[in-house]
Design a protein around this motif. Sequence first.
Motif, PDB file in Angstrom:
ATOM      1  N   LEU A  96       0.826  -1.204   0.000  1.00  0.00           N
ATOM      2  CA  LEU A  96       0.000   0.000   0.000  1.00  0.00           C
ATOM      3  C   LEU A  96       0.861   1.255   0.000  1.00  0.00           C
ATOM      4  N   TYR A  97       1.858   1.306   0.873  1.00  0.00           N
ATOM      5  CA  TYR A  97       2.684   2.506   0.982  1.00  0.00           C
ATOM      6  C   TYR A  97       3.497   2.745  -0.283  1.00  0.00           C
ATOM      7  N   LEU A  98       3.996   1.670  -0.876  1.00  0.00           N
ATOM      8  CA  LEU A  98       4.780   1.827  -2.107  1.00  0.00           C
ATOM      9  C   LEU A  98       3.908   2.285  -3.271  1.00  0.00           C
ATOM     10  N   ARG A  99       2.646   1.893  -3.250  1.00  0.00           N
ATOM     11  CA  ARG A  99       1.709   2.384  -4.274  1.00  0.00           C
ATOM     12  C   ARG A  99       1.481   3.886  -4.123  1.00  0.00           C
ATOM     13  N   ASN A 100       1.779   4.399  -2.946  1.00  0.00           N
ATOM     14  CA  ASN A 100       1.570   5.821  -2.666  1.00  0.00           C
ATOM     15  C   ASN A 100       2.892   6.493  -2.292  1.00  0.00           C
ATOM     16  N   SER A 149       6.117   7.275   1.952  1.00  0.00           N
ATOM     17  CA  SER A 149       4.808   7.430   1.327  1.00  0.00           C
ATOM     18  C   SER A 149       4.298   8.863   1.466  1.00  0.00           C
ATOM     19  N   ARG A 150       3.177   9.119   0.823  1.00  0.00           N
ATOM     20  CA  ARG A 150       2.548  10.439   0.887  1.00  0.00           C
ATOM     21  C   ARG A 150       1.676  10.597   2.124  1.00  0.00           C
ATOM     22  N   PHE A 151       1.551   9.548   2.924  1.00  0.00           N
ATOM     23  CA  PHE A 151       0.637   9.603   4.063  1.00  0.00           C
ATOM     24  C   PHE A 151       1.203  10.476   5.184  1.00  0.00           C
ATOM     25  N   PRO A 152       0.344  11.002   6.065  1.00  0.00           N
ATOM     26  CA  PRO A 152       0.766  12.027   7.029  1.00  0.00           C
ATOM     27  C   PRO A 152       1.818  11.551   8.034  1.00  0.00           C
ATOM     28  N   LYS A 157       3.093   7.670   9.598  1.00  0.00           N
ATOM     29  CA  LYS A 157       4.537   7.482   9.786  1.00  0.00           C
ATOM     30  C   LYS A 157       4.880   7.274  11.260  1.00  0.00           C
ATOM     31  N   LEU A 158       4.251   8.052  12.124  1.00  0.00           N
ATOM     32  CA  LEU A 158       4.449   7.847  13.553  1.00  0.00           C
ATOM     33  C   LEU A 158       3.916   6.486  13.980  1.00  0.00           C
ATOM     34  N   GLY A 201      -4.914   7.541   9.764  1.00  0.00           N
ATOM     35  CA  GLY A 201      -4.210   8.348   8.780  1.00  0.00           C
ATOM     36  C   GLY A 201      -4.430   7.892   7.352  1.00  0.00           C
ATOM     37  N   VAL A 202      -4.372   6.581   7.132  1.00  0.00           N
ATOM     38  CA  VAL A 202      -4.546   6.081   5.763  1.00  0.00           C
ATOM     39  C   VAL A 202      -5.966   6.287   5.287  1.00  0.00           C
ATOM     40  N   VAL A 203      -6.944   5.890   6.102  1.00  0.00           N
ATOM     41  CA  VAL A 203      -8.341   5.990   5.688  1.00  0.00           C
ATOM     42  C   VAL A 203      -8.733   7.436   5.423  1.00  0.00           C
TER      43      VAL A 203
END
Length: 208
Positions: A96-100, A149-152, A157-158, A201-203
């Motif tokens: 998932l993270y690599l896709r983003n 990734s682009r996630f917060p 990430k935390l 964060g992801v959702v």
Amino acid sequence: METRAARLLFLAALIAGGSYYATHWITVAPAVDVIWKGAGVGLLALWAALQARSTDGWLIAAALALGAVGDVLLETHGLTIGAVAFLAGHVVAATLYLRNRSGPILQVLIVTALVGAAPASLVIPAADLPGVLLYATALGAMCGAAWASRFPLWTVKLGALLFVISDMLLFARIGQWAGNPLPGLLIWPTYFAGQALIAWGVVRSLRT
């Protein structure tokens, strides 16, 4: 848009997961312990699945569901079988993270190497070290991919970092900190907080 039912489900997940920490001091029936332990992340997985509208949405739901399965298997089948479910969850989450991905792939490789090698410094028993290193490599790949990734930062990430800390405490408990009560006090809160932050964060990011 998130419904009131979805918000209540997320709150129920936080209550279930947060309250499970009480079992560190109280004794409950084995069946109750298993259900209680699996409920927190299991409800997070259900919350994510109900809001999934894309492949990425289903990937985070699957990663959380594998975490919940791992929580249950740790209690019913032991550390090795439970770790297999968590390893599978790390692979799904890393996908998932690599896709983003928004950061360099080198960042993923560096974190993977650092986390993968870390258990050796915790003086894990030689018989357990190969399996632990394999698992830690998947854990590092998950964390490295999350940070690239682009996630917060303050949720996903935390959360990934807290997941790593939780597992390192677990490794330490079977290694050089065997018999020390501190890891046992910190493993669950760092783990569940990490999962909850990742889920939220992801959702939320996928929704926007």
